[in-house]
Design an enzyme around this catalytic site. Structure first.
Site: not given
Ligand code: F6P
Length: 543
Positions: A209, A215, A270-271, A356, A387, A507
């Site tokens: 987003k 990452e 995002g979620r 979250e 199990h 972060k």
């Molecule tokens: O973990 C924090 C967060 O902002 C989530 O809410 C989101 O889904 C994820 O990082 C990834 O964010 P982006 O889509 O901006 O890379």
């Protein structure tokens, strides 16, 4: 909508506290014996889902009182505010409109005096064109070979939604396409997910987003290098990269052509983004028609949630039962136990969705909260869990409410596998509810000394959610069911469910520590003694 009365001081809450003291000792064995129709009384069907919530520690009055709580906390207007696009995500000053992404009725939805549906539909159309081009082999890579491998690079909501839904709907996927997901910044993830792929047949979808997430951007740049090393030409990027984002500038700066960008909007959390462009990898895998079927399922549950009286409303019932256990029985966690191997990632997906969203300890009025909010969500598909950890659910000291999810038909008909799976499914909620008494064990001639160990107290609460088959439509209804359950709880707890400030600090600290690790020198004055020791150990051994 601000609540000036503290939740725990409201009349509805106090009434529930008294009610809890009165009925907490009741046993499900007795409740079922006294009411032969209890199973029918506490079950609801909607949108192709059947919810049996009779194996909960409730009586009719409990539901009435919980519904009164929801009414008193203004749940109805809060739902309308969300659907109508009010700025309910106040700390980020945003509307919350994931429901617009699957608004199959196409009724206008206004944001800043503009109907957003034409934009939603046009991105969906662009996704369909792209998905069809890839599925048919028309989209070729730089060397002219058709794309056969799709690698989604994203994390959190930009990974869990599409990867969970892909696993869930694999049966519907085009099997000559390989679909992979890379999320972890650990290079192992990138290497293992790409080591057997032919770069000339591989398309990376960079899903972010913000297009700034460390990452994702690290993995995206590694992917860029990988493509360039294999193709030797900068022009290959446009054939092998797609971006899903709201940040056009950053996408272009990365080198992805704006025509290869699929946009979404800041009113998509995002979620909550699976139905947006973030779902592109899924659409490529299962095809636009199946993707649209999934949207139909989401939409059906959205309408059900918006229009149905609370005592017949699936997300409201689940949300209220969650509050009953979390706040009155003081349970700490909630297990999600799907009896379908395709739903293997569903608990992980729900972890982000729920934890979250509702992992908050400050209320909407900025006050520290004096009651429990979001539970720990966890789970594994049955029967594997049986199990492993079910022992603790059956006989441990902790009360763990659980959702059992199962289907009448399997996609993979094979002998009596499915009957065996479902026999376990039915047996577990029965065992959890009714247990096994010492008397029963004596009648079976159990040795006296083993009776305490073999006794099952029972009275462990469960919800059972069933559908005919795990189709794209069903998956849509299931996800929306949990999205709205989380919403219901957030409203009652008076917290902001659509921000996630709690992920920021880690972060920030990581970005301070990274240059020290890169330079191999740590700043003794910038850290505590534990962190210094740990960094020293790392740097001494990272040679
Ligand atoms: O973990 C924090 C967060 O902002 C989530 O809410 C989101 O889904 C994820 O990082 C990834 O964010 P982006 O889509 O901006 O890379």
């Amino acid at each position: 909508m601000p609540h000036n009365t503290l939740l725990t001081q409201s009349l509805a809450w106090k009434d529930l506290e008294i009610h809890y003291q009165q009925i907490k000792g009741l046993h499900l064995r007795d409740l079922f014996r006294e009411d032969r129709l209890r199973g029918n009384r506490f079950s609801v069907e909607a949108c192709g889902l059947m919810l049996d919530y009779s194996k909960n520690r409730i009586i009719h009055d409990t539901v009435t009182k919980l519904v009164s709580l929801a009414t008193a906390r203004n749940l109805k207007p809060a739902v309308e505010d969300m659907f109508q696009g009010k700025l309910i995500n106040k700390t980020e000053k945003r509307a919350v409109l994931h429901t617009a992404l699957r608004n199959r009725a196409n009724t206008p939805i206004m944001v800043d005096c503009k109907d957003i549906m034409p934009d939603v539909n046009s991105v969906l159309d662009k996704m369909k064109l792209c998905a069809n081009k890839i599925r048919s082999g028309e989209w070729t890579g730089y060397t002219g070979k058709p794309i056969r491998n799709i690698v989604n690079i994203g994390i959190g909501g930009s990974d869990l939604g599409p990867s969970m839904a892909y696993e869930s709907l694999k049966y519907y996927s085009q099997r000559n396409l390989t679909i992979r997901f890379i999320s972890n910044v650990d290079a192992t993830h990138f290497k293992e997910q790409t080591h057997d792929l032919d770069a000339s047949e591989t398309l990376f979808i960079v899903a972010s987003k913000t297009f700034t997430t460390q990452e994702t951007m690290t993995n995206a740049y590694t992917a860029r290098e990988w493509i360039l090393t294999n193709m030797q030409h900068e022009e290959a990027i446009s054939k092998h990269f797609i971006a899903l984002s709201i940040n056009t500038e950053a996408v272009v700066e990365f080198g992805i052509d704006a025509t290869n960008m699929f946009e979404f909007w800041d009113w998509v959390g995002g979620r909550y983004s699976l139905c947006s462009a973030i779902g592109l990898s899924l659409m490529i895998a299962i095809g636009p028609d199946n993707f649209e079927q999934m949207l139909e399922g989401f939409h059906a549950m959205d309408c059900h949630f918006r229009e149905t009286p609370f005592d017949q409303n699936l997300p409201v019932i689940l949300g209220l039962l969650g509050i009953w256990y979390n706040n009155f029985f003081r349970t700490e966690s909630h297990a999600v136990l799907p009896y379908d191997q395709y739903l293997t990632r569903f608990p992980a997906y729900l972890q982000q969705l729920d934890m979250e969203s509702n992992g908050k300890s400050i209320d909407q009025d900025g006050r520290a909260i004096g009651y429990q909010t979001g539970p720990i969500i966890w789970g594994e598909p049955g029967t594997n869990g049986q199990h492993a950890f079910y022992q603790l659910i059956h006989q441990g000291t902790k009360l763990i409410p659980a959702d059992f999810i199962g289907f009448c038909q399997s996609h993979n008909d094979c002998g009596d596998h499915h009957n065996k799976l479902m026999a376990n499914f039915f047996a577990q909620t029965k065992a959890l509810a009714f247990g096994k008494t010492g008397d029963m064990l004596m009648k079976e001639n159990t040795p006296q000394e083993l009776i305490p160990h073999k006794t099952f107290e029972g009275n462990r609460p469960t919800n059972t959610i069933m559908a005919v088959e795990l189709t794209p439509y069903t998956l849509g209804t299931l996800i929306a069911l949990y999205e709205h359950k989380v919403f219901v709880q957030g409203v009652i707890w008076n917290i902001y469910s659509f921000d996630q400030w709690g992920v920021q600090l880690g972060k920030e600290l990581a970005s301070n520590i990274l240059p020290e690790l890169n330079d191999g020198i740590y700043d003794k004055h910038a850290h505590d003694s534990s962190t210094i020791n740990l960094m020293k150990y790392y740097l001494d051994n990272n040679i």
